[in-house]
Write an enzyme that holds these catalytic residues in place. Structure first.
Site, mmCIF file in Angstrom:
data_model
loop_
_atom_site.group_PDB
_atom_site.id
_atom_site.type_symbol
_atom_site.label_atom_id
_atom_site.label_comp_id
_atom_site.label_asym_id
_atom_site.label_seq_id
_atom_site.Cartn_x
_atom_site.Cartn_y
_atom_site.Cartn_z
ATOM 1 N N ASP A 56 0.897 -1.220 0.173
ATOM 2 C CA ASP A 56 0.054 -0.104 0.099
ATOM 3 C C ASP A 56 0.792 1.334 -0.013
ATOM 4 O O ASP A 56 0.289 2.126 -0.409
ATOM 5 C CB ASP A 56 -1.088 0.013 1.376
ATOM 6 N N CYS A 57 2.132 1.254 0.357
ATOM 7 C CA CYS A 57 2.881 2.329 0.449
ATOM 8 C C CYS A 57 4.528 1.946 0.513
ATOM 9 O O CYS A 57 4.654 0.857 0.454
ATOM 10 C CB CYS A 57 2.608 3.139 1.789
ATOM 11 N N CYS A 109 6.015 -0.534 2.802
ATOM 12 C CA CYS A 109 5.890 -2.039 2.641
ATOM 13 C C CYS A 109 7.005 -2.497 1.660
ATOM 14 O O CYS A 109 7.601 -3.374 1.843
ATOM 15 C CB CYS A 109 4.697 -2.277 1.655
ATOM 16 N N CYS A 160 3.493 6.447 13.850
ATOM 17 C CA CYS A 160 3.918 5.636 12.854
ATOM 18 C C CYS A 160 3.950 6.429 11.721
ATOM 19 O O CYS A 160 3.179 7.415 11.428
ATOM 20 C CB CYS A 160 2.823 4.574 12.528
ATOM 21 N N CYS A 182 4.038 6.015 8.312
ATOM 22 C CA CYS A 182 3.273 5.747 7.020
ATOM 23 C C CYS A 182 2.904 6.769 6.248
ATOM 24 O O CYS A 182 3.366 6.805 4.988
ATOM 25 C CB CYS A 182 2.136 4.872 7.203
ATOM 26 N N ASP A 200 18.116 22.903 -28.799
ATOM 27 C CA ASP A 200 18.904 22.500 -29.898
ATOM 28 C C ASP A 200 18.097 23.420 -30.973
ATOM 29 O O ASP A 200 16.769 23.570 -31.032
ATOM 30 C CB ASP A 200 19.065 20.982 -30.196
ATOM 31 N N THR A 214 17.902 22.874 -34.903
ATOM 32 C CA THR A 214 17.248 21.906 -35.955
ATOM 33 C C THR A 214 16.738 20.879 -35.608
ATOM 34 O O THR A 214 17.009 20.119 -34.701
ATOM 35 C CB THR A 214 18.601 21.468 -36.909
ATOM 36 N N ASP A 233 17.520 16.332 -29.708
ATOM 37 C CA ASP A 233 16.812 14.992 -30.683
ATOM 38 C C ASP A 233 17.524 13.804 -30.076
ATOM 39 O O ASP A 233 17.049 12.948 -30.505
ATOM 40 C CB ASP A 233 17.329 15.331 -32.236
ATOM 41 N N ASP A 259 -3.279 8.346 12.262
ATOM 42 C CA ASP A 259 -2.445 7.534 11.681
ATOM 43 C C ASP A 259 -2.908 7.367 10.287
ATOM 44 O O ASP A 259 -2.536 7.482 9.197
ATOM 45 C CB ASP A 259 -1.757 6.418 12.148
#
Length: 768
Positions: free
Chosen positions: A18-19, A22, A419, A421, A463, A465, A659, A745
């Site tokens: 989930d985050c 983890c 926490c 998180c 650039d 060209t 390019d 949290d």
């Protein structure tokens, strides 16, 4: 990769993340295993990649470790395995008359198909068997169609809710004593799977996890007699995990939607018959038929037919382009008008859209400096919070004779508030959303570090060209001096034959238009920044800049004046000469791109200065720069452009736009190198970012998106740290308890994620 010959690259799909915390947990655990190196995890892409010495640790050990940490894992299938397992969803063949006939395997017949029927293949295949497609990046055990309550975390929410409801029912209709036992049971049953994950993390050397804090808090609450609140906290924690998962899945869906743009089936034409097959099995050289309304199933070249092609799904270009035989088309684009026959030029794993998806996924691992700082901060922050909680539990009772139960309770609440998180996810969630938002509009940014650098940029170097100009100069003047015009063009065309330089192509086009045949040439050699030389008719000849021609003694005073007059008009002049003998001058002009002036204006509004870097002469550079309203530096060799970039970088971040080939050194020297190009290999593989629509205005859009992403990150960090600070104080003062602590949290994490998801709807093309 490890230098050990027994190491191999391994890829898995990991679900349940989930985050970023983890991912950190998995990375920390796996790097402790012998023979495991280069662990990379993409939370949004759900992809785990590492180098594994199979003689020291088997793949099964890696999978077991990930499962013990509470995540799902399945190997990513190789392209070969996907092709072997693929079964066409509709095993039917269609002849040229549109009649369905049994296929060669005798697997049945269809219902007939009209080749001019605009009904898309996808619509016809509704309800048929689902197959892997594209690069197969989203296969595995992740099922986005599952409801939240069908997941393991969803089942925990439902289970804890029922247990909590049952306990409250006992409290309402029976005695407090029985109710207390019911709450204890609800808490223990609910916290059990959380404790298992916490214990697995501790064994893997990761003691400070939210699961560990949750287990300690719930157990401590039971010990001090707060069973009802402990059970409620476990339930709220489970709800929070589900909400975090739903938010993360929404972000993943934007990446998965890119893969879904490629149709799952294709109509291949073989031996005069048309057969429907799985698009992921298409091979280079096969001929596919694409009807009006169908999505193109593979990158390829049009062999027959002309039609409008809507490339917006791939490049973000809103207006369809008319394309015909020989033109390149991309998988996922939509054929809008007529039947096309297309020759496949790239496999499913290598097509442009699959590579875009790969770049977006891989960009997750290119972490921004801010993200790395927060990661380091969180590693110190969490142990510090645990230490603070211990002090809160011990000092007041020991030093001031305060009530043990009260301060232990506050310490437990402090653990939950502390926490990190929300803080840990604040950066990667914003970065992932910004990457996805840009990719949908043909702006490919390779990671958070690039976004951060682009947001800080104060100058953009272009650039000339092909970037600020159309890139297809046309010959405007042919001035013979010591030769006839046909002879001048024949020599120039001979020297330039085989060159892909825009000026060379302009000369070759003019020779062809005039019916002039190029003289045979040999030993052609490019003179970097000067021109080209070759042997024509047994003697050396040059097509070069006036400055080089003067150095070679071929350009007299009269020639210099003629060249200067042409350059004053903003034209590029080349001199055609042999040993000290000038044959004549050829002047060309490359007009500014239609969107260049607007792109430069938008950058100026944002406080970004634009500078044009060109190898052209000063007069030509000044003429183009005057039209565009930019600063300029002319007559630059490739190494001079690098010097110019470094000089500009001394005053702030610099974006270099080119390019991707000739400007490679300058692109590498800039804070952010941006390649222009409509899905070319160079545009996708070189530089730090690529603009698929080939628009100068997209440079401004990229800067706008980068600044929005960094603003979003600052908001997220403020939300997460602000809420933590408030609740840390109120918890120590006894104003908030366990259930409010877990709400703080969870709420912060959900708020941060939802705020990051706003970037998915951000339109960087709109001026603000």
């Amino acid at each position: 990769m490890s230098s050990n010959d027994t190491s191999e690259r391994c890829d898995w799909t990991v679900t349940g993340m989930d985050c970023a915390s983890c991912a950190t947990r998995i990375t920390t655990a796996l790097t402790r295993l012998p023979g495991v190196e280069n662990v990379q995890i993409g939370v949004m892409s759900e992809r785990l990649t590492l180098s594994l010495d199979v003689t020291r640790t088997e793949r099964e050990v890696v999978e077991t470790m990930v499962k013990k940490l509470g995540f799902g894992i399945a190997p990513m299938r190789s392209p070969a395995a996907r092709r072997e397992a693929a079964v066409p969803p509709a095993a039917e063949m269609i002849n040229k008359n549109g009649d369905t006939v049994p296929d060669r395997q005798g697997q049945g017949t269809g219902t007939g198909t009209d080749l001019n029927n605009p009904k898309p293949v996808e619509a016809e295949n509704a309800g048929k068997q689902k197959l892997d497609h594209g690069g197969g990046r989203h296969n595995g055990n992740a099922d986005p169609d599952r409801r939240w309550y069908q997941t393991a975390k969803g089942k925990l929410v439902v289970g804890t809710a029922l247990l909590l409801a049952a306990a409250w029912a006992v409290k309402l209709f029976a005695s407090e004593t029985f109710a207390n036992y019911a709450f204890i049971a609800a808490c223990l049953i609910g916290v059990a799977p959380i404790a298992v994950r916490a214990f697995a993390a501790v064994r893997a050397g990761i003691p400070f996890t939210i699961e560990a804090l949750m287990t300690v808090a719930a157990t401590g609450a039971l010990v001090i007699g707060a069973a009802e609140e402990a059970a409620l906290v476990v339930f709220l924690f489970a709800v929070g995990e589900v909400l975090e998962g739903l938010a993360a899945e929404k972000a993943r869906a934007s990446i998965r939607a890119l893969a879904d743009l490629i149709p799952k089936t294709a109509l291949i034409e073989e031996n005069g018959e048309i057969r429907e097959v799985d698009a992921s099995t298409l091979a280079i050289g096969q001929r596919v038929l694409v009807r009006p309304g169908d999505r193109i199933p593979a990158d390829g070249e049009i062999a027959e037919g002309s039609s409008g092609i809507d490339e917006s799904p791939v490049t973000g270009e809103s207006m369809p382009k008319t394309k015909g035989p020989g033109d390149v088309v991309f998988a996922g684009s939509i054929n809008t008008e007529a039947v096309l026959r297309i020759t496949v030029t790239k496999t499913a794993e290598e097509n442009t859209l699959s590579r875009i998806i790969a770049l977006v996924e891989e960009a997750e691992t290119a972490r921004a400096p801010t993200e790395r700082f927060i990661d380091r901060f969180s590693r110190v922050y969490m142990p510090a919070i645990v230490g603070l909680a211990v002090l809160v539990a011990l000092i007041p009772p020991l030093a001031m004779g305060a009530d043990w139960e009260t301060w232990i309770y506050r310490a437990l609440a402090l653990l939950l508030v502390g926490c990190p998180c929300a803080l840990v996810i604040s950066v990667p969630a914003s970065i992932a959303s910004a990457l996805s938002s840009g990719a949908k509009r043909g702006i490919l940014i390779k990671g958070g570090a690039v976004i951060e650098a682009a947001a800080r940029a104060t100058r953009v170097a272009f650039d000339k060209t092909g970037t600020l100009t159309v890139g297809r100069p046309a010959v405007t003047d042919v001035i013979p001096l010591d030769a006839t015009e046909p002879e001048l063009l024949a020599v120039a065309a001979g020297v330039e034959t085989g060159s892909s330089h825009p000026l060379a192509e302009a000369i070759l086009r003019r020779a062809k238009e005039n019916g002039v045949t190029a003289f045979p040439a040999t030993a052609a050699k490019a003179l970097i920044g000067r021109g080209v030389e070759a042997k024509v008719g047994g003697a050396l000849a040059w097509v070069a800049s006036p400055r080089y021609a003067a150095e070679m003694g071929a350009l007299d005073t009269f020639g210099v004046r003629r060249a200067a007059a042409l350059e004053e008009a903003g034209k590029t002049v080349v001199v055609v000469f042999r040993e000290r003998v000038i044959l004549g001058l050829i002047a060309m002009r490359d007009e500014p791109r239609a969107d260049a002036i607007e792109g430069v204006r938008q950058l100026g509004v944002m406080g970004v200065t634009s500078t044009m870097l060109t190898g052209d002469n000063a007069r030509t550079g000044a003429a183009i720069a005057g039209v565009l309203g930019v600063e300029h530096r002319a007559e630059l060799m490739p190494e001079d452009k690098v010097v110019a970039i470094k000089e500009m970088a001394a005053h702030g971040g610099v974006i270099m736009v080119g390019d991707g080939i000739n400007d490679a050194p300058a692109l590498a020297a800039a804070s952010v190198g941006v390649a222009m190009g409509s899905g070319t290999d160079v545009a996708l593989e070189t530089a730090a970012a690529a603009l698929l629509r080939n628009r100068v205005t997209d440079v401004a859009a990229m800067v706008r998106l980068a600044r929005a992403a960094m603003g979003n990150i600052r908001q997220n960090v403020t939300i997460s740290l602000g809420l933590k600070a408030v609740f840390l104080v109120t918890t120590v003062l006894g104003m908030t308890g366990l259930w409010l602590a877990i709400l703080a949290d969870t709420g912060a994490t959900v708020l941060v994620t939802l705020n990051a998801l706003r970037l998915l709807r951000f339109n960087p093309e709109r001026e603000r």
